[in-house]
Design an enzyme around this catalytic site. Structure first.
Site, PDB file in Angstrom:
ATOM      1  N   THR A   1      -7.039  -0.367   6.374  1.00  0.00           N
ATOM      2  CA  THR A   1      -6.549  -0.356   5.065  1.00  0.00           C
ATOM      3  C   THR A   1      -5.410  -1.524   5.425  1.00  0.00           C
ATOM      4  OG1 THR A   1      -6.554   1.819   4.773  1.00  0.00           O
ATOM      5  CG2 THR A   1      -4.753   0.842   3.844  1.00  0.00           C
TER       6      THR A   1
ATOM      7  N   SER B   1     -12.460   1.929   9.349  1.00  0.00           N
ATOM      8  CA  SER B   1     -12.709   2.380  10.757  1.00  0.00           C
ATOM      9  C   SER B   1     -13.684   3.453  10.979  1.00  0.00           C
ATOM     10  CB  SER B   1     -11.331   2.761  11.545  1.00  0.00           C
ATOM     11  OG  SER B   1     -10.723   3.926  10.689  1.00  0.00           O
TER      12      SER B   1
ATOM     13  N   THR C   1      -6.665   3.282   9.958  1.00  0.00           N
ATOM     14  CA  THR C   1      -5.958   4.547  10.748  1.00  0.00           C
ATOM     15  C   THR C   1      -7.106   5.962  10.947  1.00  0.00           C
ATOM     16  OG1 THR C   1      -5.181   5.347   8.569  1.00  0.00           O
ATOM     17  CG2 THR C   1      -3.742   3.821   9.850  1.00  0.00           C
ATOM     18  N   ASP C   2      -8.157   6.102  10.125  1.00  0.00           N
ATOM     19  CA  ASP C   2      -8.929   7.030  10.144  1.00  0.00           C
ATOM     20  C   ASP C   2      -9.693   7.526  11.441  1.00  0.00           C
ATOM     21  OD1 ASP C   2      -8.739   7.399   7.381  1.00  0.00           O
ATOM     22  OD2 ASP C   2     -10.646   6.788   6.711  1.00  0.00           O
TER      23      ASP C   2
HETATM   24  N1  ASP Z   1      -7.834   5.003   5.382  1.00  0.00           N
HETATM   25  C1  ASP Z   1      -8.031   4.077   6.406  1.00  0.00           C
HETATM   26  C2  ASP Z   1      -7.034   3.304   6.989  1.00  0.00           C
HETATM   27  O1  ASP Z   1      -5.746   3.648   7.213  1.00  0.00           O
HETATM   28  C3  ASP Z   1      -9.044   3.133   6.319  1.00  0.00           C
HETATM   29  C4  ASP Z   1      -9.732   2.940   7.633  1.00  0.00           C
HETATM   30  O2  ASP Z   1      -9.663   3.593   8.539  1.00  0.00           O
HETATM   31  O3  ASP Z   1     -10.427   2.181   7.746  1.00  0.00           O
HETATM   32  O4  ASP Z   1      -7.107   2.214   7.488  1.00  0.00           O
END
Ligand code: ASP
Length: 338
Positions: free
Chosen positions: A18, A62, A94-95
């Site tokens: 993100t 991710s 963050t995932d």
């Molecule tokens: N929602 C996720 C982020 O916070 C998407 C990811 O992990 O790529 O980055």
């Protein structure tokens, strides 16, 4: 000597997520598109802090990162330190931040900090947190006090240990916690303030094998055993169970796990999201005492996902015999009095 020559070297690698996402086509949602240079361009505050080299290593959500790619990232980060970088910062989604941080922490041999960060809001959203998190990560990576602390996750002005951090909320800004243990440190007025001394770390050699599989299955009410029965036959070399409560499964699952643990290592963790597995409290069939008698290991505080990472790395470097010891140290699996 010019001012630039006095500045420390710092490397930033971006992997996507993100933090590097924005809307490319109206109505289509955000996708990873910003290079590491583009991330830096929005942060004039970095000027004068360090001589920064930036590289776009991946541009992925991710969820699609693989262990093999992470080993390449590790090699890249290692090369940056060998070239003189005082610290390395990685930006990613963050995932899977907690799993990536833990994976890299198991293998990061340097005193120089390896700092991971991301963002909950995409780059063109109002109040995007990416720039602030990146700036904080650079400040942490450059701090002398960060040395010897392995891989750190810096987000929302907190510094978390890779072993404890967890994404505990899907969309909230304060998504990351290290429950029970708390953050290692805080960012206060642009400086990192550590609340704890560095943790004891066990660094493993890089896995030689990449072709092995470790399964992760979650216990759920009235679940059948079909998938469980197939785990060994399908060629998995390790199994992690996200168990009920303090590390429990049904009687049927317990029977299956007893059989499977004759062939491959089985670790039972808690699916609750916080707290530890028990070791000597429950005596029913499928309880932790029964499961240990049947050959399973209890994960302690280590969450199911990190258990899978640990088992994969240990098998990959031929050290699965050390599983118990790693769970004792990192999962605090053994009660303190034993
Ligand atoms: N929602 C996720 C982020 O916070 C998407 C990811 O992990 O790529 O980055």
């Amino acid at each position: 000597m010019s001012a630039a020559k006095c500045l420390p070297l710092l490397a930033i690698g971006s992997l996507g997520g993100t933090v590097s996402m924005q809307v490319e086509t109206a109505g289509e949602g955000v996708t990873p598109s910003l290079s590491s240079e583009a991330l830096l361009a929005g942060l004039p505050q970095l000027e004068g802090l360090a001589l920064i080299s930036a590289e776009t290593l991946q541009l992925l959500p991710s969820a699609s990162l693989t262990f093999t790619q992470l080993l390449d990232v590790l090699q890249w980060a290692d090369a940056q330190v060998k070239k003189g970088a005082q610290g390395v910062v990685l930006t990613q989604g963050t995932d899977t931040l907690e799993e990536v941080a833990y994976f890299l922490d198991l293998l990061w041999p340097h005193d120089a900090p390896l700092v991971l960060t991301g963002a909950m809001r995409s780059a063109n959203q109002a109040g995007a947190d990416g720039p602030a998190n990146l700036l904080a990560s650079v400040q942490v990576a450059l701090a002398a006090e960060s040395r010897g602390r392995g891989v750190l996750v810096v987000i929302n002005d907190q510094v978390h240990a890779a072993v404890h951090v967890r994404k505990a909320d899907s969309l909230a800004m304060q998504a990351f916690t290290s429950s029970h243990f708390g953050p290692e440190g805080l960012l206060i007025e642009g400086r990192v303030c550590y609340l704890k001394p560095p943790r004891r770390r066990c660094v493993l050699p890089a896995p030689q094998r990449l072709d092995h599989r470790v399964a992760l299955l979650e216990a759920s009410l009235s679940a059948d055993t079909l998938l469980l029965e197939e785990v060994a036959r399908l060629g998995y070399e390790g199994l992690v169970i996200a168990g009920f409560g303090a590390g429990h499964v049904s009687q049927e699952w317990a029977r299956c796990l007893g059989q499977i643990s004759q062939w491959l290592p089985v670790v039972v963790a808690t699916r609750t999201g916080a707290g530890t597995t028990a070791s000597c409290t429950y005596g029913f069939n499928g309880g932790e005492m029964d499961l240990q008698r049947r050959g399973a290991r209890m994960a302690g505080f280590l969450c199911p996902r990190k258990c899978r990472v640990l088992l994969w790395v240990l098998i990959g470097c031929g050290r699965e015999a050390e599983l118990e010891r790693h769970l004792d140290v990192q999962g605090l699996a053994r009660p303190l009095h034993s």
